[in-house]
Design a protein around this motif. Structure first.
Motif, PDB file in Angstrom:
ATOM      1  N   ASN A  59     133.090 -37.028  -0.532  1.00 43.70           N
ATOM      2  CA  ASN A  59     132.321 -37.936  -1.396  1.00 43.70           C
ATOM      3  C   ASN A  59     132.506 -37.658  -2.888  1.00 43.70           C
ATOM      4  N   CYS A  60     133.139 -36.530  -3.198  1.00 43.76           N
ATOM      5  CA  CYS A  60     133.283 -36.134  -4.607  1.00 43.76           C
ATOM      6  C   CYS A  60     134.117 -37.167  -5.376  1.00 43.76           C
ATOM      7  N   HIS A  61     133.755 -37.373  -6.656  1.00 39.12           N
ATOM      8  CA  HIS A  61     134.500 -38.330  -7.488  1.00 39.12           C
ATOM      9  C   HIS A  61     135.812 -37.752  -7.986  1.00 39.12           C
ATOM     10  N   GLY A  68     135.116 -30.275  -3.322  1.00 34.59           N
ATOM     11  CA  GLY A  68     134.342 -30.994  -4.318  1.00 34.59           C
ATOM     12  C   GLY A  68     134.496 -30.338  -5.688  1.00 34.59           C
ATOM     13  N   CYS A  69     134.360 -31.147  -6.755  1.00 31.83           N
ATOM     14  CA  CYS A  69     134.542 -30.602  -8.104  1.00 31.83           C
ATOM     15  C   CYS A  69     133.344 -29.754  -8.536  1.00 31.83           C
ATOM     16  N   GLY A  70     132.191 -30.011  -7.916  1.00 29.32           N
ATOM     17  CA  GLY A  70     130.984 -29.244  -8.273  1.00 29.32           C
ATOM     18  C   GLY A  70     130.272 -29.786  -9.489  1.00 29.32           C
ATOM     19  N   LYS A  71     130.866 -30.799 -10.145  1.00 32.51           N
ATOM     20  CA  LYS A  71     130.292 -31.273 -11.411  1.00 32.51           C
ATOM     21  C   LYS A  71     129.817 -32.720 -11.358  1.00 32.51           C
ATOM     22  N   CYS A  72     130.494 -33.568 -10.567  1.00 29.44           N
ATOM     23  CA  CYS A  72     130.131 -34.987 -10.566  1.00 29.44           C
ATOM     24  C   CYS A  72     128.735 -35.180  -9.982  1.00 29.44           C
ATOM     25  N   ILE A  73     128.198 -36.391 -10.138  1.00 28.71           N
ATOM     26  CA  ILE A  73     126.818 -36.647  -9.704  1.00 28.71           C
ATOM     27  C   ILE A  73     126.642 -36.366  -8.206  1.00 28.71           C
ATOM     28  N   THR A  74     127.637 -36.797  -7.404  1.00 30.52           N
ATOM     29  CA  THR A  74     127.528 -36.588  -5.948  1.00 30.52           C
ATOM     30  C   THR A  74     127.523 -35.093  -5.617  1.00 30.52           C
ATOM     31  N   CYS A  75     128.452 -34.360  -6.212  1.00 33.18           N
ATOM     32  CA  CYS A  75     128.504 -32.914  -5.953  1.00 33.18           C
ATOM     33  C   CYS A  75     127.174 -32.269  -6.318  1.00 33.18           C
ATOM     34  N   ARG A  76     126.641 -32.673  -7.490  1.00 35.88           N
ATOM     35  CA  ARG A  76     125.383 -32.048  -7.921  1.00 35.88           C
ATOM     36  C   ARG A  76     124.244 -32.381  -6.973  1.00 35.88           C
TER      37      ARG A  76
HETATM   38 ZN   LIG Z   1     132.473 -33.732  -7.401  1.00 41.81          ZN
END
Ligand SMILES: [Zn+2]
Length: 348
Positions: A59-61, A68-76
């Motif tokens: 789902n990560c952007h 996951g990037c850990g930073k995008c809204i979905t990750c957060r």
């Molecule tokens: Zn992400």
């Protein structure tokens, strides 16, 4: 001891499951993500953590290397446990009931709310009763798009074969004791002796190792093993008294049994390790292979007192008692029979 703390971790921080994670990433790379996974393995080896990391990765952007990037809204949202498209289904009481599955089937008809995919994690999938399993089967046959179902189970044989055959299996292995020991020293700053004992008792489950560390398990264990050692000397009346003490005497309410059964299950498992160690010494195993390493001297002495057959029988008595416990019997009677059977079998 089965409700382990759920904590978010990306794939890269999950310990000891390199093979399972490599496989999940390979499937992501092929762009053919199945609609249902079956994660197998004992509790506390990273199945839920991996399912959540998978949810993040798909789902990560801005995913990198299928993480996951850990930073995008979905990750957060996923990291802070407020991602609406991550659904957990767990047994209510002993079973996952038909109403829970019907409710799930209804909600799967709607598109995911904020993500590309909705992930449904089914805890202890083997606890679905027949009605629930049949209803769930229909969902597995024609899953609405945008949903990924992750069934968690210790042993796939406990599930209907028709369910197993519709899922992509991913095996999560127990972790080597040394890896858990190193982790306990590194992350929880335990001294070597305690970490070594905890790792041996955790049976390859990092979740169990954490729970042992966070509770007074080791102290209770000491007491329970000493009681087991005293069993041969006890009068039958005192042995029965001991059994009743463990089973909580006259308490019969279901709620009490729900709390007590896992404790008894653990106790029976702990006593199994005792006979397992005695057998191991008798067949010439090394100290390194013992679980109850702090009782090495005592185990060595006692291993010569009885026949190996008696150790095997005692182990099997406890193993059968664990199975019986799952079928919800009279706990008092079960403990009474078990303790007396052990007493008859062994001089140690
Ligand atoms: Zn992400």
């Amino acid at each position: 001891m089965t409700d382990y703390v759920r904590q978010f971790k990306p794939f890269s921080e999950i310990i000891g499951q390199r093979r399972a994670i490599k496989f999940l990433k390979k499937v992501m790379a092929s762009n053919k993500i199945p609609h249902a996974y079956l994660f197998t393995g004992i509790a506390g080896v990273g199945k839920t953590t991996a399912a959540i990391a998978l949810t993040q990765a798909i789902n990560c952007h801005k995913p990198m290397n299928y993480e996951g990037c850990g930073k995008c809204i979905t990750c957060r949202q996923i990291i802070h446990d407020n991602f609406i498209d991550l659904v957990l289904v767990a047994p209510e009481g002993r079973y996952i009931k038909i109403d829970q599955i019907k409710e799930l089937n209804r909600s799967l008809q709607f598109k995911p709310v904020s993500g590309r995919y909705r992930t449904v994690i089914i805890e202890q999938a083997e606890t679905m009763n027949r009605e629930a399993a049949n209803s769930f089967l229909k969902t597995l046959e024609e899953p609405p798009p945008g949903n990924i179902i992750v069934l968690k189970v210790t042993e796939p044989l406990d599930l209907l074969p028709t369910i197993v055959s519709r899922c992509q299996k991913v095996a999560f292995r127990p972790l080597p004791s040394n890896e858990i020991k190193a982790w306990l020293i590194r992350e929880l700053h335990q001294d070597k002796k305690r970490a070594s004992l905890t790792a041996r008792l955790s049976e390859g489950s990092i979740g169990k190792a954490i729970q042992i560390s966070d509770s007074d398990f080791l102290e209770h264990r000491q007491e329970s093993l000493l009681k087991l050692m005293k069993l041969p000397e006890l009068e039958p009346e005192s042995a029965i008294e001991m059994a009743l003490e463990y089973s909580g005497k006259n308490k019969k309410a279901t709620e009490d049994s729900m709390k007590r059964d896992p404790v008894i299950f653990e106790l029976l498992g702990l006593w199994k390790t005792w006979y397992r160690d005695l057998m191991l010494i008798r067949i010439g195993g090394t100290e390194e292979q013992l679980i109850n390493i702090d009782f090495t001297k005592k185990l060595k002495t006692l291993s010569n007192v009885s026949k190996i057959e008696d150790f095997i029988d005692s182990f099997m008595i406890l193993d059968n008692a664990q199975r019986e416990l799952i079928r919800n019997p009279n706990l008092g009677l079960l403990m009474e029979n078990t303790v007396l059977a052990l007493k008859r079998r062994c001089r140690v």
